[in-house]
Design an enzyme around this catalytic site. Structure first.
Site, PDB file in Angstrom:
ATOM      1  N   GLU A 112     -12.817   4.603  11.709  1.00  0.00           N
ATOM      2  CA  GLU A 112     -12.940   4.427  10.351  1.00  0.00           C
ATOM      3  C   GLU A 112     -12.017   3.467   9.766  1.00  0.00           C
ATOM      4  O   GLU A 112     -10.857   3.333  10.362  1.00  0.00           O
ATOM      5  CB  GLU A 112     -12.578   6.418  10.008  1.00  0.00           C
ATOM      6  CG  GLU A 112     -13.961   6.981   9.680  1.00  0.00           C
ATOM      7  CD  GLU A 112     -13.563   8.640   9.370  1.00  0.00           C
ATOM      8  OE1 GLU A 112     -11.965   8.797   9.492  1.00  0.00           O
ATOM      9  OE2 GLU A 112     -14.842   9.185   9.452  1.00  0.00           O
ATOM     10  N   LYS A 114      -8.282   3.633   8.222  1.00  0.00           N
ATOM     11  CA  LYS A 114      -6.979   4.517   7.635  1.00  0.00           C
ATOM     12  C   LYS A 114      -6.573   4.713   6.427  1.00  0.00           C
ATOM     13  O   LYS A 114      -6.336   3.420   5.937  1.00  0.00           O
ATOM     14  CB  LYS A 114      -5.858   4.328   8.747  1.00  0.00           C
ATOM     15  CG  LYS A 114      -5.137   5.806   8.753  1.00  0.00           C
ATOM     16  CD  LYS A 114      -3.928   4.764  10.034  1.00  0.00           C
ATOM     17  CE  LYS A 114      -2.456   5.808  10.021  1.00  0.00           C
ATOM     18  NZ  LYS A 114      -2.122   6.119   8.530  1.00  0.00           N
ATOM     19  N   ASP A 116      -4.062   4.921   3.095  1.00  0.00           N
ATOM     20  CA  ASP A 116      -3.136   4.359   3.201  1.00  0.00           C
ATOM     21  C   ASP A 116      -2.886   5.946   1.309  1.00  0.00           C
ATOM     22  O   ASP A 116      -2.429   4.997   0.565  1.00  0.00           O
ATOM     23  CB  ASP A 116      -2.218   3.702   2.596  1.00  0.00           C
ATOM     24  CG  ASP A 116      -1.060   3.196   3.153  1.00  0.00           C
ATOM     25  OD1 ASP A 116      -0.288   4.549   3.014  1.00  0.00           O
ATOM     26  OD2 ASP A 116      -0.623   2.630   2.743  1.00  0.00           O
ATOM     27  N   TYR A 223     -12.317  13.377   5.096  1.00  0.00           N
ATOM     28  CA  TYR A 223     -12.160  12.789   6.748  1.00  0.00           C
ATOM     29  C   TYR A 223     -11.910  13.761   7.744  1.00  0.00           C
ATOM     30  O   TYR A 223     -12.267  13.441   8.712  1.00  0.00           O
ATOM     31  CB  TYR A 223     -11.760  11.292   6.955  1.00  0.00           C
ATOM     32  CG  TYR A 223      -9.990  11.681   6.604  1.00  0.00           C
ATOM     33  CD1 TYR A 223      -9.203  12.642   7.248  1.00  0.00           C
ATOM     34  CD2 TYR A 223      -9.430  10.794   5.795  1.00  0.00           C
ATOM     35  CE1 TYR A 223      -8.127  12.273   7.104  1.00  0.00           C
ATOM     36  CE2 TYR A 223      -8.604  10.936   5.075  1.00  0.00           C
ATOM     37  CZ  TYR A 223      -7.471  10.992   5.880  1.00  0.00           C
ATOM     38  OH  TYR A 223      -5.785  12.073   5.391  1.00  0.00           O
ATOM     39  N   LYS A 311      -2.171   0.195  13.783  1.00  0.00           N
ATOM     40  CA  LYS A 311      -2.182  -0.127  12.231  1.00  0.00           C
ATOM     41  C   LYS A 311      -1.733  -1.807  12.387  1.00  0.00           C
ATOM     42  O   LYS A 311      -1.774  -2.329  13.693  1.00  0.00           O
ATOM     43  CB  LYS A 311       0.025   0.175  12.366  1.00  0.00           C
ATOM     44  CG  LYS A 311       0.219   1.716  11.673  1.00  0.00           C
ATOM     45  CD  LYS A 311       0.599   2.482  10.704  1.00  0.00           C
ATOM     46  CE  LYS A 311       1.098   2.093  10.038  1.00  0.00           C
ATOM     47  NZ  LYS A 311       1.875   2.821   8.516  1.00  0.00           N
ATOM     48  N   CYS A 405      19.009 -13.270 -25.417  1.00  0.00           N
ATOM     49  CA  CYS A 405      17.806 -12.809 -25.489  1.00  0.00           C
ATOM     50  C   CYS A 405      17.249 -14.855 -24.808  1.00  0.00           C
ATOM     51  O   CYS A 405      17.834 -15.324 -26.095  1.00  0.00           O
ATOM     52  CB  CYS A 405      17.082 -12.701 -26.742  1.00  0.00           C
ATOM     53  SG  CYS A 405      14.984 -12.957 -26.451  1.00  0.00           S
ATOM     54  N   CYS A 408      15.535 -15.816 -28.785  1.00  0.00           N
ATOM     55  CA  CYS A 408      16.339 -15.968 -29.644  1.00  0.00           C
ATOM     56  C   CYS A 408      18.018 -16.113 -29.297  1.00  0.00           C
ATOM     57  O   CYS A 408      18.214 -16.620 -30.954  1.00  0.00           O
ATOM     58  CB  CYS A 408      15.858 -14.904 -30.295  1.00  0.00           C
ATOM     59  SG  CYS A 408      16.288 -13.572 -29.930  1.00  0.00           S
ATOM     60  N   CYS A 423      15.362  -7.656 -25.845  1.00  0.00           N
ATOM     61  CA  CYS A 423      15.695  -7.850 -26.940  1.00  0.00           C
ATOM     62  C   CYS A 423      15.522  -7.033 -28.466  1.00  0.00           C
ATOM     63  O   CYS A 423      15.163  -6.889 -28.168  1.00  0.00           O
ATOM     64  CB  CYS A 423      14.598  -9.400 -27.477  1.00  0.00           C
ATOM     65  SG  CYS A 423      15.014  -9.959 -28.992  1.00  0.00           S
ATOM     66  N   CYS A 428      12.926 -12.179 -33.244  1.00  0.00           N
ATOM     67  CA  CYS A 428      12.375 -13.217 -32.280  1.00  0.00           C
ATOM     68  C   CYS A 428      11.608 -13.661 -31.842  1.00  0.00           C
ATOM     69  O   CYS A 428      10.119 -12.741 -31.916  1.00  0.00           O
ATOM     70  CB  CYS A 428      13.339 -11.820 -30.619  1.00  0.00           C
ATOM     71  SG  CYS A 428      12.490 -12.801 -28.912  1.00  0.00           S
TER      72      CYS A 428
HETATM   73  S1  IVH Z   1      -8.068  12.523  10.983  1.00  0.00           S
HETATM   74  C1  IVH Z   1      -4.209  15.487  12.296  1.00  0.00           C
HETATM   75  N1  IVH Z   1      -8.677   9.851   9.337  1.00  0.00           N
HETATM   76  O1  IVH Z   1      -3.163   9.092   7.688  1.00  0.00           O
HETATM   77  C2  IVH Z   1      -4.774  14.613  11.219  1.00  0.00           C
HETATM   78  N2  IVH Z   1      -6.349  10.223   8.854  1.00  0.00           N
HETATM   79  O2  IVH Z   1      -0.442   8.641   9.378  1.00  0.00           O
HETATM   80  C3  IVH Z   1      -6.430  14.084  11.887  1.00  0.00           C
HETATM   81  N3  IVH Z   1      -5.122   9.477   7.716  1.00  0.00           N
HETATM   82  O3  IVH Z   1      -1.822  12.793   8.840  1.00  0.00           O
HETATM   83  C4  IVH Z   1      -6.709  13.121  10.749  1.00  0.00           C
HETATM   84  N4  IVH Z   1      -7.400   7.948   6.883  1.00  0.00           N
HETATM   85  O4  IVH Z   1      -3.381  11.898   6.370  1.00  0.00           O
HETATM   86  C5  IVH Z   1      -7.777  10.938   9.590  1.00  0.00           C
HETATM   87  N5  IVH Z   1      -9.851   8.906   8.466  1.00  0.00           N
HETATM   88  C6  IVH Z   1      -8.987   9.173   8.793  1.00  0.00           C
HETATM   89  C7  IVH Z   1      -7.722   8.630   7.743  1.00  0.00           C
HETATM   90  C8  IVH Z   1      -6.432   9.930   8.053  1.00  0.00           C
HETATM   91  C9  IVH Z   1      -5.281   7.868   6.467  1.00  0.00           C
HETATM   92  C10 IVH Z   1      -3.771  10.324   7.274  1.00  0.00           C
HETATM   93  C11 IVH Z   1      -3.762  11.487   7.636  1.00  0.00           C
HETATM   94  C12 IVH Z   1      -3.017  11.432   8.416  1.00  0.00           C
HETATM   95  C13 IVH Z   1      -1.902  10.298   8.569  1.00  0.00           C
HETATM   96  C14 IVH Z   1      -1.440   9.667   9.560  1.00  0.00           C
END
Ligand code: IVH
Length: 706
Positions: A112, A114, A116, A223, A311, A405, A408, A423, A428
């Site tokens: 899946e 991740k 941010d 998720y 990552k 500025c 001007c 400014c 201006c």
């Molecule tokens: S599963 C125990 N699935 O990434 C947590 N987490 O860096 C199991 N996160 O704390 C989480 N996308 O907040 C899961 N598809 C995803 C995620 C995800 C982002 C976050 C989550 C976690 C953090 C860790």
């Protein structure tokens, strides 16, 4: 209407609005336009007002119902909200696979994105949202329920098939578009912009006033199980499918994999798609698909043993700062800009990046001549991440903000509580030019012949000293103005007549267009419409009791729902404008010119036109603001969508669009077209419509004046 009928209708409207919210925010396939949606919403508002006995906290009108708070209450997570063990190489994932194979057999994986953002836990009791809490330290987090209720993608109630008590976990994020718009607003208000969408989401959730949060474009994806109500699912995929049915947005992409090699391939595929999501992703999450193994596998101090984060390397490019120039904006804000050795980053060549303000340059210690790392904030805006001090030769120059500025030569000042230097010369030329351009822009007074170059000439030759001068210009004389490039003279000619006619037509444009055109800080297209809706005519604004009430109501931290649509910041700015010397002179001159714009009638829904029923998605960097295109598409009967779905007819791709995005669109049968083709489809009729207020604020940036 009888009481019984009222209740039936209210319940019907709530169900309809919830359904459309879900189609729009969760499934990204809206089936009605914004105007029809607004009709349903306004009908519900007015019925609830007339029949207060049927008011319910679960009504979609009650998303913003929490009063401002002084701080957040702490809540305990049970079970704790864990984190994830992170890996940075396939080797580490292979070790994870080897570990799992020692412990369990007969399992598969799911990959899946991740996301941010900010982790969030949502708790429902009796199928009603009762609590939303941040992760905090994992054991104790902040109760941010009032703020999270404002996120339209979060269901306030769940369908009957959902368990009575349910806790789900996911990530609140800010969309990329939303992040860019928010930062534009922050900078115009003289504040530091957010570094990335994650910080913007976190900062938004920390707001103590839910009304402010409601104005921030937040979204969510769910998720993970929270605890209650999540037993009984064989697989993670099955659980996600149930969450989706119950109304939660779930990851829009995931893949099941039989082996770790398949998982590697999925992780690589996801990396190729990383820019195609509404949210930023910083990696992949690899999960064991069969939930029966979770208890057995248990957890470490970092996170569950059934999942690993992988990552991705951040996308960065190294380049050199050739110089730092200073730009003067419409509000007089001086912005340092890094002039870079051109370099390619995530699909486009970048030669400039804003450094935002002097504090930021000092904090990052960016010097002229420095080697720097360049990233894309929100995946779109080039940003200098850091300098690389090891590469310094000693010849680098420390930047300091000019004390006058650069355009001007006038005084510059740093206002209280602002990071920006402005400014303060009201005449201006740099500010005037930008104000003039804004005044004439589409969405404002729409004077086509008056683009950036003509604005520059009119201002630098002293022909225009104030936007209202447009109404007293001698257009015959203007026809002989030389507007050619250096060495190639060219007369303004017939364009002067076009400009004269557009200026004359502007006199009768509705109040909201004029209010936007003035360029008052915090008054963008949407705010201007909200304010205009409460006033009869332009001359009512200066002494407006409505605007006063909004400001006073805010000072008392009150919550009068009737005036909720107008934000205090905006009301204050409008009153400040009309109270200022310039504002008074402007209003006086409007009177003298006999211009007093009135509240306009809203445009009808387009049921015919070249794009009737066609789903359209705008992406990439476009040459006009997105709000403008959205309005044109809607005027032509099209439906503006935020993401490509099987219902999307056209993906309008601007600059810097990744191939994955266009490929995905093609795979779904969507035609990928450029701006020129869109204009062709619009049949050359690209005059600004009286735009529907979009549910998402349009990308037209607000202007400002002081
Ligand atoms: S599963 C125990 N699935 O990434 C947590 N987490 O860096 C199991 N996160 O704390 C989480 N996308 O907040 C899961 N598809 C995803 C995620 C995800 C982002 C976050 C989550 C976690 C953090 C860790």
């Amino acid at each position: 209407m009888t009481e019984f009928e009222a209740r039936e209708r209210i319940e019907f409207l709530r169900r309809e609005i919830d359904r459309h919210d879900r189609l729009y925010y969760v499934e990204a396939r809206p089936v009605i336009g914004d105007r029809d949606y607004d009709l349903l919403y306004n009908e519900l508002l007015s019925l609830e007002k007339d029949w207060p006995q049927f008011m319910s906290p679960d009504s979609p009108t009650q998303r913003v119902s929490g009063a401002p708070v002084d701080g957040f209450v702490q809540v305990r997570h049970d079970p704790p909200m864990q984190s994830l063990d992170k890996t940075h190489s396939k080797g580490e994932l292979a070790d994870f696979d080897a570990f799992l194979r020692k412990e369990i057999t007969g399992f598969t994986y799911r990959v899946e994105p991740k996301v941010d953002g900010v982790s969030m836990s949502l708790r429902y009791e009796d199928r009603r949202l009762v609590r939303a809490a941040t992760r905090g330290n994992g054991v104790v987090g902040d109760d941010v329920t009032a703020n999270v209720r404002t996120i339209r993608a979060v269901p306030l109630t769940l369908p009957g098939e959902a368990p009575d008590v349910l806790e789900v976990r996911g990530e609140v994020y800010m969309t990329r578009d939303g992040f860019i718009r928010l930062n534009e607003r922050e900078e115009e208000a003289g504040r530091d912009p957010f570094a990335n969408p994650r910080n913007a989401a976190a900062g938004s959730l920390k707001q103590l006033d839910p009304r402010e949060v409601a104005a921030r474009p937040l979204d969510i994806v769910v998720y993970n199980a929270g605890g209650a109500g999540c037993d009984g699912f064989e697989t993670h995929g099955e659980m996600m499918e149930a969450f989706r049915r119950w109304g939660f947005p779930v990851p829009p992409w995931s893949k099941t994999c039989g082996t770790i090699d398949e998982a590697f391939a999925a992780i690589d595929e996801l990396e190729g798609r990383r820019h195609s999501f509404r949210f930023e992703i910083d990696g992949a999450v690899l999960k064991v698909e069969e939930r029966r193994f979770y208890r057995l596998l248990g957890a470490t101090a970092h996170g569950p043993r059934w999942a690993r984060a992988y990552k991705y390397a951040p996308e960065r490019a190294e380049t050199v700062v050739r110089g730092i120039t200073v730009q003067v904006g419409r509000t007089g804000i001086l912005t340092p800009v890094a002039e870079l050795e051109p370099v390619e980053l995530a699909g486009s060549v970048i030669a400039r990046a804003t450094l935002h303000n002097a504090d930021q340059v000092a904090r990052q210690d960016i010097r002229v001549g420095d080697h720097v790392w360049l990233v894309k904030a929100g995946d779109v805006i080039p940003a200098v991440e850091s300098s690389i001090p090891e590469k310094r030769t000693g010849a680098e120059k420390v930047f300091s903000m000019p004390d006058r500025c650069p355009v001007c030569g006038g005084d510059v000042r740093r206002l209280d509580g602002e990071v920006a230097v402005r400014c303060v010369n009201p005449v201006c030329p740099a500010q005037l030019q930008r104000r003039l351009e804004h005044f004439a822009a589409r969405g404002a007074l729409d004077i086509k012949a008056l683009g950036g170059r003509i604005a520059d000439i009119l201002v630098s030759k002293g022909i225009v000293r104030d936007p209202l001068d447009l109404f007293t210009l001698d257009y015959n004389a203007l026809a002989s103005l030389d507007v050619g490039e250096e060495g190639t003279p060219r007369k303004f000619g017939r364009n002067a007549i076009g400009m004269r006619d557009a200026v004359a037509a502007a006199k009768t444009l509705p109040l909201d267009r004029w209010l936007f055109a003035i360029g008052i800080p915090n008054v963008g297209v949407t705010v201007a419409k909200d304010i205009a809706a409460e006033h009869e005519r332009f001359s009512d604004l200066a002494d407006s009791p409505v605007l006063r009430a909004v400001v006073e109501n805010d000072a008392k931290k009150g919550r009068d729902r009737k005036i909720l649509a107008i934000k205090a910041e905006a009301a204050r700015a409008v009153l400040a404008f009309f109270g200022s010397g310039y504002g008074k002179a402007f209003a006086e001159r409007m009177r003298a010119l006999g211009i007093d714009p009135v509240r306009g009638e809203s445009a009808a829904v387009a049921t015919e036109g070249p794009l009737v029923g066609a789903g359209c998605v705008l992406t990439g960097t476009l040459s006009r603001p997105r709000g403008e295109y959205a309005a044109l598409i809607e005027k032509a009967g099209g439906i503006v969508q935020s993401a490509v779905t099987s219902k999307t007819r056209y993906l309008i791709a601007g600059e810097n669009v990744g191939a994955t995005k266009t490929e995905k669109a093609r795979a779904l049968g969507t035609e990928v077209i450029d701006e020129a083709r869109l204009l062709e489809l619009l049949g050359g009729d690209v005059s600004a419509p009286a735009a529907t207020p979009p549910r998402k604020p349009p990308a037209v940036t607000q202007a400002s004046l002081f």
